[in-house]
Motif scaffolding. Structure first.
Motif, PDB file in Angstrom:
ATOM      1  N   GLY A  63     -66.873  -8.314  90.429  1.00  0.00           N
ATOM      2  CA  GLY A  63     -67.664  -9.283  89.695  1.00  0.00           C
ATOM      3  C   GLY A  63     -67.594  -9.037  88.205  1.00  0.00           C
ATOM      4  O   GLY A  63     -66.789  -8.247  87.715  1.00  0.00           O
ATOM      5  N   PRO A  64     -68.442  -9.716  87.441  1.00  0.00           N
ATOM      6  CA  PRO A  64     -68.441  -9.545  85.987  1.00  0.00           C
ATOM      7  C   PRO A  64     -68.886  -8.146  85.593  1.00  0.00           C
ATOM      8  O   PRO A  64     -69.699  -7.524  86.260  1.00  0.00           O
ATOM      9  CB  PRO A  64     -69.453 -10.602  85.524  1.00  0.00           C
ATOM     10  N   ARG A  65     -68.338  -7.653  84.475  1.00  0.00           N
ATOM     11  CA  ARG A  65     -68.702  -6.330  83.992  1.00  0.00           C
ATOM     12  C   ARG A  65     -69.909  -6.421  83.067  1.00  0.00           C
ATOM     13  O   ARG A  65     -70.042  -7.361  82.293  1.00  0.00           O
ATOM     14  CB  ARG A  65     -67.533  -5.694  83.237  1.00  0.00           C
ATOM     15  N   ALA A  66     -70.748  -5.435  83.139  1.00  0.00           N
ATOM     16  CA  ALA A  66     -71.888  -5.368  82.237  1.00  0.00           C
ATOM     17  C   ALA A  66     -71.492  -4.628  80.966  1.00  0.00           C
ATOM     18  O   ALA A  66     -70.529  -3.863  80.937  1.00  0.00           O
ATOM     19  CB  ALA A  66     -73.056  -4.651  82.926  1.00  0.00           C
ATOM     20  N   THR A  67     -72.259  -4.870  79.913  1.00  0.00           N
ATOM     21  CA  THR A  67     -72.039  -4.177  78.654  1.00  0.00           C
ATOM     22  C   THR A  67     -73.157  -3.161  78.434  1.00  0.00           C
ATOM     23  O   THR A  67     -74.221  -3.242  79.064  1.00  0.00           O
ATOM     24  CB  THR A  67     -72.025  -5.164  77.479  1.00  0.00           C
ATOM     25  N   PHE A  68     -72.901  -2.224  77.520  1.00  0.00           N
ATOM     26  CA  PHE A  68     -73.914  -1.217  77.233  1.00  0.00           C
ATOM     27  C   PHE A  68     -75.178  -1.868  76.674  1.00  0.00           C
ATOM     28  O   PHE A  68     -76.287  -1.393  76.913  1.00  0.00           O
ATOM     29  CB  PHE A  68     -73.365  -0.194  76.243  1.00  0.00           C
ATOM     30  N   ARG A  69     -75.018  -2.966  75.955  1.00  0.00           N
ATOM     31  CA  ARG A  69     -76.184  -3.656  75.403  1.00  0.00           C
ATOM     32  C   ARG A  69     -77.100  -4.166  76.514  1.00  0.00           C
ATOM     33  O   ARG A  69     -78.320  -4.190  76.357  1.00  0.00           O
ATOM     34  CB  ARG A  69     -75.714  -4.820  74.523  1.00  0.00           C
ATOM     35  N   GLN A  70     -76.520  -4.591  77.634  1.00  0.00           N
ATOM     36  CA  GLN A  70     -77.335  -5.056  78.756  1.00  0.00           C
ATOM     37  C   GLN A  70     -78.088  -3.913  79.420  1.00  0.00           C
ATOM     38  O   GLN A  70     -79.082  -4.143  80.109  1.00  0.00           O
ATOM     39  CB  GLN A  70     -76.443  -5.768  79.778  1.00  0.00           C
ATOM     40  N   LEU A  71     -77.610  -2.703  79.238  1.00  0.00           N
ATOM     41  CA  LEU A  71     -78.267  -1.535  79.825  1.00  0.00           C
ATOM     42  C   LEU A  71     -79.475  -1.090  78.999  1.00  0.00           C
ATOM     43  O   LEU A  71     -80.433  -0.534  79.535  1.00  0.00           O
ATOM     44  CB  LEU A  71     -77.262  -0.393  79.939  1.00  0.00           C
ATOM     45  N   LEU A  72     -79.434  -1.356  77.704  1.00  0.00           N
ATOM     46  CA  LEU A  72     -80.482  -0.840  76.807  1.00  0.00           C
ATOM     47  C   LEU A  72     -81.898  -1.318  77.157  1.00  0.00           C
ATOM     48  O   LEU A  72     -82.842  -0.528  77.070  1.00  0.00           O
ATOM     49  CB  LEU A  72     -80.140  -1.206  75.359  1.00  0.00           C
ATOM     50  N   PRO A  73     -82.103  -2.597  77.533  1.00  0.00           N
ATOM     51  CA  PRO A  73     -83.477  -3.009  77.854  1.00  0.00           C
ATOM     52  C   PRO A  73     -84.132  -2.175  78.950  1.00  0.00           C
ATOM     53  O   PRO A  73     -85.344  -1.934  78.904  1.00  0.00           O
ATOM     54  CB  PRO A  73     -83.312  -4.473  78.288  1.00  0.00           C
ATOM     55  N   ARG A  95     -80.187   5.371  87.557  1.00  0.00           N
ATOM     56  CA  ARG A  95     -80.904   6.617  87.320  1.00  0.00           C
ATOM     57  C   ARG A  95     -80.013   7.645  86.633  1.00  0.00           C
ATOM     58  O   ARG A  95     -80.462   8.414  85.778  1.00  0.00           O
ATOM     59  CB  ARG A  95     -81.415   7.184  88.645  1.00  0.00           C
ATOM     60  N   ALA A  96     -78.732   7.643  86.990  1.00  0.00           N
ATOM     61  CA  ALA A  96     -77.820   8.648  86.459  1.00  0.00           C
ATOM     62  C   ALA A  96     -77.657   8.556  84.949  1.00  0.00           C
ATOM     63  O   ALA A  96     -77.309   9.540  84.297  1.00  0.00           O
ATOM     64  CB  ALA A  96     -76.454   8.511  87.135  1.00  0.00           C
ATOM     65  N   VAL A  97     -77.913   7.372  84.391  1.00  0.00           N
ATOM     66  CA  VAL A  97     -77.782   7.210  82.942  1.00  0.00           C
ATOM     67  C   VAL A  97     -78.702   8.180  82.214  1.00  0.00           C
ATOM     68  O   VAL A  97     -78.339   8.764  81.191  1.00  0.00           O
ATOM     69  CB  VAL A  97     -78.105   5.755  82.542  1.00  0.00           C
ATOM     70  N   LEU A  98     -79.911   8.349  82.759  1.00  0.00           N
ATOM     71  CA  LEU A  98     -80.883   9.229  82.103  1.00  0.00           C
ATOM     72  C   LEU A  98     -80.795  10.662  82.599  1.00  0.00           C
ATOM     73  O   LEU A  98     -80.941  11.605  81.834  1.00  0.00           O
ATOM     74  CB  LEU A  98     -82.295   8.695  82.320  1.00  0.00           C
ATOM     75  N   THR A  99     -80.558  10.820  83.893  1.00  0.00           N
ATOM     76  CA  THR A  99     -80.631  12.165  84.471  1.00  0.00           C
ATOM     77  C   THR A  99     -79.345  12.956  84.321  1.00  0.00           C
ATOM     78  O   THR A  99     -79.327  14.149  84.592  1.00  0.00           O
ATOM     79  CB  THR A  99     -80.984  12.071  85.973  1.00  0.00           C
ATOM     80  N   GLN A 100     -78.265  12.294  83.918  1.00  0.00           N
ATOM     81  CA  GLN A 100     -76.988  13.006  83.824  1.00  0.00           C
ATOM     82  C   GLN A 100     -76.398  12.972  82.423  1.00  0.00           C
ATOM     83  O   GLN A 100     -75.199  12.853  82.243  1.00  0.00           O
ATOM     84  CB  GLN A 100     -75.996  12.425  84.830  1.00  0.00           C
TER      85      GLN A 100
END
Length: 626
Positions: free
Chosen positions: A20-30, A145-150
């Motif tokens: 499917g479509p790829r997400a960007t880092f900006r979409q992760l920030l919220p 979760r891994a974004v914060l914990t890793q």
């Protein structure tokens, strides 16, 4: 035909749709900024931790110099121990905050995704696999979760440690630093090249997990049919094929990650060997002291550690972005009422609409209504009409199959209108349009003379009770099911409506009464009991309009008589639209609408249609068992 081909045909999935479509880092920030207060605390702790870590090599260097000079260590040792303890405490508390915040990110993403899913148009559920949607809520959100914990937030403190160690190493020996940076540069380039592949591979892996969840959901929900058809082994093989697909993609992610993970270790080992060899030579030549070499090596470890955290952050962020792409695909879909304001800028509540209702207008009216479902080329059945929707097609906006072709009829207030016709004639689609599960392609559906698109959906549906053909019962208790549309109903009202639909025995056979469980999909109830439960749920809400989709089809003769009596009692001063399954349901109707191939071919009473409409005469002859 291979199992994989079988699976694709079964679900309408095509290879080019697997990613499917790829997400960007900006979409992760919220998702992260929802917890910005905690993030600030963690960042401050990272800064303090970095400062305590950077101070330790300097103290070690001082200790070595003091020992070489033969002086007493004094408070230096205690200060060093204190820094180690403070660093450990900060690290432990920071780890706890990150884990808790990671769970918070998963919770907020799941709540947002679930809220979006349950507001999607019904057409989306016609064309998507339930198991895949469930996988997005469970598996895909977990990867966030891994974004914060890793490593992502820890990389902030790690960056400070890295810069501080870099400056200290530059002061101690620029030549050793240059050699170290050369090794690190090679490792950074390697990770950068691999990171994009990790994101793509993770997204494909999550898609395969979704396919597996869809296969398992399909097999479990139809386990009785599968067993009765002696298809258990074939279903196991099909699910096993999807499990292997998920495994293969997981292994591919592991292979790419396996190339990234050792990079930091190799960089550290090579850097250490270079520093030890060249540094030893420089100590021997008198360019630097032993104390400075030890401090340099300690700073080297401190610089490599955050570098490893950064590599881990790159891996986890790319994995999370792969999963986030699947989450955002659902988040970005329009919800059911998203364009309602464009259709009717002044959408009315029931109270406002009542002031404009024409008292002489029919309760419901179809005016030259056309409707077509968007279907994929492999789809052969109507996903919402007459029980033909058990398949799950892929959407194909370029192909549509007409279902209703210029349907016009009216349902007078307080009267019973029966819809009859062969399977696939469009009967259930008419009820779906009344509920605004779909909107007509052309024409209007009117409630009391008003186009239903000018009403708020919640206001419209509060006026309508709908009993579906398959009479779904939700897992939970009798009370949970009855109060689904009437959350404020009393227990006495619940008991009364159960008696009205001849479900007294369900209450009597379990001492828990209204708290008696009904099982998954109402498995602890018989087919007839499930239908009566669905009717009881609609009757409890007491709406002015009732839509009954073949509500007596699973009842025996005795219970059908009791059910008809209950419906007759509640039908007073209410408008009923009934999809008829048996002649006994039809003959008492005030009017009967005969449908064939999406068109109205006759309207009248039973006796009128017997003499005027050959199709109805034939259906009546066969008791309408179609």
């Amino acid at each position: 035909m291979s199992n994989e081909t079988h699976t694709r045909r079964r679900f309408g999935r095509r290879p080019e749709q697997e990613v499917g479509p790829r997400a960007t880092f900006r979409q992760l920030l919220p998702y992260i900024f929802e917890h910005k207060a905690v993030m600030i605390v963690v960042t401050v702790l990272s800064v303090i931790g970095a400062a305590t870590n950077l101070a330790q090599p300097l103290l070690v260097s001082q200790v070595i110099n003091v020992v070489q000079a033969g002086d007493t260590l004094g408070p230096l040792v205690w200060l060093l121990v204190g820094l180690v303890v403070v660093s450990a405490v900060i690290s432990g508390y920071q780890h706890y905050l990150l884990q808790r915040t990671g769970e918070g990110v998963v919770l907020s993403s799941r709540r947002r995704l679930i809220g979006q899913m349950l507001r999607l148009p019904i057409s989306e559920f016609d064309t998507r696999r339930t198991g895949d949607l469930v996988s997005r809520v469970g598996s895909d959100t977990t990867l966030l979760r891994a974004v914060l914990t890793q490593g992502l937030v820890e990389a902030v403190g790690g960056a400070l440690t890295f810069v501080g160690a870099l400056i200290a190493m530059l002061v101690i020996d620029p030549i050793l630093l240059g050699l170290t940076l050369l090794v690190i540069a090679v490792s950074v380039v390697t990770v950068t090249l691999l990171s994009a592949r990790i994101r793509v591979a993770t997204q494909k892996a999550q898609t395969r997990v979704g396919d597996l969840a869809a296969s398992v959901e399909r097999a479990i929900s139809s386990v009785r049919t599968v067993r009765a058809s002696n298809a258990t082994e074939r279903e196991i093989a099909a699910v096993d094929e999807d499990a292997k697909g998920a495994w293969h993609m997981g292994v591919r992610v592991a292979k790419i990650s396996a190339l990234v993970v050792p990079v930091a270790g190799i960089a550290m080992q090579v850097s250490f060997l270079v520093v030890l060899g060249v540094g030893g030579f420089r100590v021997a030549s008198g360019a630097i002291t032993v104390a400075n070499l030890v401090a340099f090596i300690l700073f080297l470890f401190m610089m490599i550690l955050p570098l490893g955290q950064a590599f881990g952050a790159v891996t986890s962020v790319n994995a999370a972005l792969g999963a986030l792409g699947r989450i955002q695909e659902i988040i970005d879909l329009p919800v059911e009422d998203q364009y309602d304001r464009e259709i009717a800028p002044l959408a009315m509540t029931v109270g406002a609409a009542n002031e404009l209702v024409n008292p002489d207008a029919p309760a419901l009216e179809f005016d030259d209504v056309h409707f077509a479902y968007a279907l994929a080329p492999s789809d052969e059945a109507d996903p919402a009409d007459d029980g033909a929707g058990e398949h799950e097609p892929e959407p194909n906006p370029t192909e549509r199959r007409p279902v209703l072709r210029g349907v016009s009829f009216s349902a007078p207030r307080g009267q019973r209108t029966a819809l009859v016709g062969p399977s696939g004639a469009g009967k259930s689609t008419i009820l779906a349009l009344i509920e605004r599960f779909y909107d007509p392609s052309l024409g209007e559906v009117r409630l009391g003379g008003l186009d239903i698109r000018t009403l708020e959906r919640t206001a419209l549906r509060s006026q309508i009770g709908y009993v579906e053909q398959d009479a779904p019962v939700l897992a939970g208790s009798l009370r949970d099911n009855l109060k689904l549309a009437s959350p404020d109903a009393s227990d006495e009202e619940c008991v009364d409506v159960l008696h009205a639909v001849n479900l007294s025995e369900v209450l009597d056979r379990d001492p828990a009464g209204l708290d008696a469980p009904v099982g998954e999909d109402g498995v602890m109830l018989s087919g007839g009991e499930r239908q009566r439960m669905a009717i009881a749920r609609a009757l409890l809400a007491a709406p002015p309009i009732l839509l009954l989709d073949e509500s007596t089809s699973s009842l025996d003769g005795v219970n059908e008589q009791k059910m008809r009596a209950a419906i007759d009692a509640v039908a007073e001063n209410r408008t009923l639209i009934v999809i008829a399954h048996r002649l006994s349901t039809v003959v008492d109707s005030h009017q009967i609408v005969v449908l064939d191939h999406g068109q109205v071919i006759g309207v009248g009473t039973h006796s009128e249609l017997v003499s005027s409409t050959p199709l109805y005469r034939d259906l009546a002859k066969h008791q309408l068992l179609v």
